[in-house]
Design a protein around this motif. Sequence first.
Motif, mmCIF file in Angstrom:
data_model
loop_
_atom_site.group_PDB
_atom_site.id
_atom_site.type_symbol
_atom_site.label_atom_id
_atom_site.label_comp_id
_atom_site.label_asym_id
_atom_site.label_seq_id
_atom_site.Cartn_x
_atom_site.Cartn_y
_atom_site.Cartn_z
ATOM 1 N N VAL A 1 14.090 9.400 -30.930
ATOM 2 C CA VAL A 1 12.938 8.942 -31.714
ATOM 3 C C VAL A 1 12.378 10.057 -32.603
ATOM 4 C CG1 VAL A 1 11.326 9.422 -29.817
ATOM 5 C CG2 VAL A 1 10.722 7.741 -31.596
ATOM 6 N N TYR A 2 12.359 11.306 -32.116
ATOM 7 C CA TYR A 2 11.862 12.407 -32.939
ATOM 8 C C TYR A 2 12.865 12.778 -34.028
ATOM 9 C CZ TYR A 2 8.076 13.095 -29.578
ATOM 10 O OH TYR A 2 6.970 12.920 -28.785
ATOM 11 N N ASP A 3 14.140 12.794 -33.676
ATOM 12 C CA ASP A 3 15.163 13.105 -34.679
ATOM 13 C C ASP A 3 15.213 12.056 -35.782
ATOM 14 O OD1 ASP A 3 15.858 15.397 -33.354
ATOM 15 O OD2 ASP A 3 17.952 14.843 -32.990
ATOM 16 N N MET A 4 14.955 10.798 -35.446
ATOM 17 C CA MET A 4 14.947 9.743 -36.463
ATOM 18 C C MET A 4 13.839 10.002 -37.480
ATOM 19 S SD MET A 4 17.407 7.469 -35.944
ATOM 20 C CE MET A 4 16.872 5.882 -36.616
ATOM 21 N N GLN A 5 12.664 10.374 -36.998
ATOM 22 C CA GLN A 5 11.551 10.678 -37.907
ATOM 23 C C GLN A 5 11.832 11.940 -38.709
ATOM 24 O OE1 GLN A 5 7.475 9.985 -36.027
ATOM 25 N NE2 GLN A 5 8.795 9.779 -34.220
ATOM 26 N N LEU A 6 12.417 12.917 -38.047
ATOM 27 C CA LEU A 6 12.741 14.167 -38.736
ATOM 28 C C LEU A 6 13.781 13.938 -39.823
ATOM 29 C CD1 LEU A 6 12.455 17.225 -38.975
ATOM 30 C CD2 LEU A 6 14.100 17.470 -37.094
ATOM 31 N N TYR A 7 14.781 13.122 -39.534
ATOM 32 C CA TYR A 7 15.822 12.853 -40.528
ATOM 33 C C TYR A 7 15.243 12.125 -41.744
ATOM 34 C CZ TYR A 7 20.167 11.348 -42.675
ATOM 35 O OH TYR A 7 21.186 11.133 -43.569
ATOM 36 N N ALA B 1 8.930 21.201 -36.280
ATOM 37 C CA ALA B 1 10.299 21.069 -36.795
ATOM 38 C C ALA B 1 10.295 20.704 -38.278
ATOM 39 C CB ALA B 1 11.055 20.018 -35.994
ATOM 40 N N MET B 2 9.420 19.777 -38.662
ATOM 41 C CA MET B 2 9.317 19.389 -40.066
ATOM 42 C C MET B 2 8.892 20.573 -40.923
ATOM 43 S SD MET B 2 7.523 15.625 -39.908
ATOM 44 C CE MET B 2 8.448 14.147 -39.472
ATOM 45 N N ASP B 3 7.967 21.358 -40.421
ATOM 46 C CA ASP B 3 7.477 22.512 -41.184
ATOM 47 C C ASP B 3 8.576 23.561 -41.346
ATOM 48 O OD1 ASP B 3 5.183 23.924 -42.420
ATOM 49 O OD2 ASP B 3 5.521 25.348 -40.795
ATOM 50 N N ILE B 4 9.374 23.761 -40.303
ATOM 51 C CA ILE B 4 10.483 24.717 -40.383
ATOM 52 C C ILE B 4 11.493 24.280 -41.436
ATOM 53 C CG2 ILE B 4 12.485 25.628 -39.142
ATOM 54 C CD1 ILE B 4 10.723 25.593 -36.598
ATOM 55 N N VAL B 5 11.843 23.007 -41.426
ATOM 56 C CA VAL B 5 12.797 22.498 -42.409
ATOM 57 C C VAL B 5 12.243 22.654 -43.819
ATOM 58 C CG1 VAL B 5 14.035 20.470 -43.228
ATOM 59 C CG2 VAL B 5 13.853 20.886 -40.783
ATOM 60 N N ARG B 6 10.972 22.305 -44.000
ATOM 61 C CA ARG B 6 10.360 22.358 -45.329
ATOM 62 C C ARG B 6 10.302 23.778 -45.874
ATOM 63 N NH1 ARG B 6 5.464 23.670 -47.050
ATOM 64 N NH2 ARG B 6 4.654 23.799 -44.915
ATOM 65 N N ARG B 7 9.948 24.746 -45.021
ATOM 66 C CA ARG B 7 9.730 26.117 -45.491
ATOM 67 C C ARG B 7 10.991 26.979 -45.467
ATOM 68 N NH1 ARG B 7 7.103 29.354 -42.727
ATOM 69 N NH2 ARG B 7 7.070 28.250 -40.729
ATOM 70 N N LYS B 8 11.920 26.646 -44.587
ATOM 71 C CA LYS B 8 12.999 27.585 -44.309
ATOM 72 C C LYS B 8 14.393 27.130 -44.722
ATOM 73 C CE LYS B 8 10.438 30.582 -41.912
ATOM 74 N NZ LYS B 8 10.276 32.015 -42.295
ATOM 75 N N ILE C 1 13.716 14.667 -43.812
ATOM 76 C CA ILE C 1 14.735 15.479 -44.471
ATOM 77 C C ILE C 1 15.290 14.757 -45.701
ATOM 78 C CG2 ILE C 1 17.100 16.368 -44.193
ATOM 79 C CD1 ILE C 1 16.260 17.053 -41.266
ATOM 80 N N GLU C 2 15.471 13.443 -45.612
ATOM 81 C CA GLU C 2 15.926 12.673 -46.771
ATOM 82 C C GLU C 2 14.935 12.813 -47.927
ATOM 83 O OE1 GLU C 2 18.563 8.913 -45.435
ATOM 84 O OE2 GLU C 2 16.478 8.813 -44.770
ATOM 85 N N THR C 3 13.641 12.805 -47.606
ATOM 86 C CA THR C 3 12.618 12.989 -48.635
ATOM 87 C C THR C 3 12.707 14.386 -49.241
ATOM 88 O OG1 THR C 3 11.122 11.440 -47.512
ATOM 89 C CG2 THR C 3 10.133 12.970 -49.093
ATOM 90 N N LEU C 4 12.904 15.391 -48.391
ATOM 91 C CA LEU C 4 13.032 16.764 -48.883
ATOM 92 C C LEU C 4 14.255 16.929 -49.773
ATOM 93 C CD1 LEU C 4 12.140 19.044 -45.819
ATOM 94 C CD2 LEU C 4 10.820 18.715 -47.920
#
Length: 234
Positions: free
Chosen positions: A210-216, A132-139, A219-222
């Motif tokens: 818990v996964y969405d919290m880490q993903l968010y 999920a993190m990779d998708i957000v970063r690349r896409k 996303i803030e960093t991105l």
Amino acid sequence: VGLNKPEFQYPFVNIDSTTKAGLQRAKTLGLAHSGLAEAMVTPFLYDANMLFDEQHRGRMFSIFRHPVERQVSLFYYLQYADWEPTYNSQLANMTIEDYAQSSLFKSNWLTRTLVNKQGGEEKLTAEDLKVAMDIVRRKILVGLLSKKEETMERFEKYFGWKYRINPKIQEECRTRLLIGSGVNANKQQNKREVLQPGTQAYDLLAWGNVYDMQLYSYIETLFLEQHANFSAIS
């Protein structure tokens, strides 16, 4: 689906991108090939992918919300939204703590959406979070609901959006959405609890996402990193 083309009186294309059947109809009609639509909103990322090909590609953008805030808003909305397919009358008499511990609670919605595991029975793993993190970063061109003005400015710069149909009214609409309650307002607005970390309700919702919290957090960093991409755009 929005249009910003002056030859059209109304800025919409007559397809429903919020359903899978609507996306199939859009494919049949050749929406992406037509060049009519400049933006499309859909919760079905993998189904929407069938609209595009190598010659007609899309660019994903999204406004992300803190998982606990999103879950609180969804809870209060679904307490009265009896027109929604996901409406359940049991929610009307629940506290948010009850909801977070009930079978009605849907965990890690964002991560599930991105890795196409939207069925609640499918178990998520740490590997899913990485994907999920990779998708957000690349896409995805990321925006934050907590920074609506900056987010909208970025989208407008990136896509070159201009108000051409009725600029005065469109600017007023933009201002109302960014400054007022906007599209996330609901009838239960005044009933919402402002949850704080450390309270039972907050911790239950955070743990359930818990996964969405880490993903968010990622996303803030991105969002900060992508800022550099817009400094040279006038």
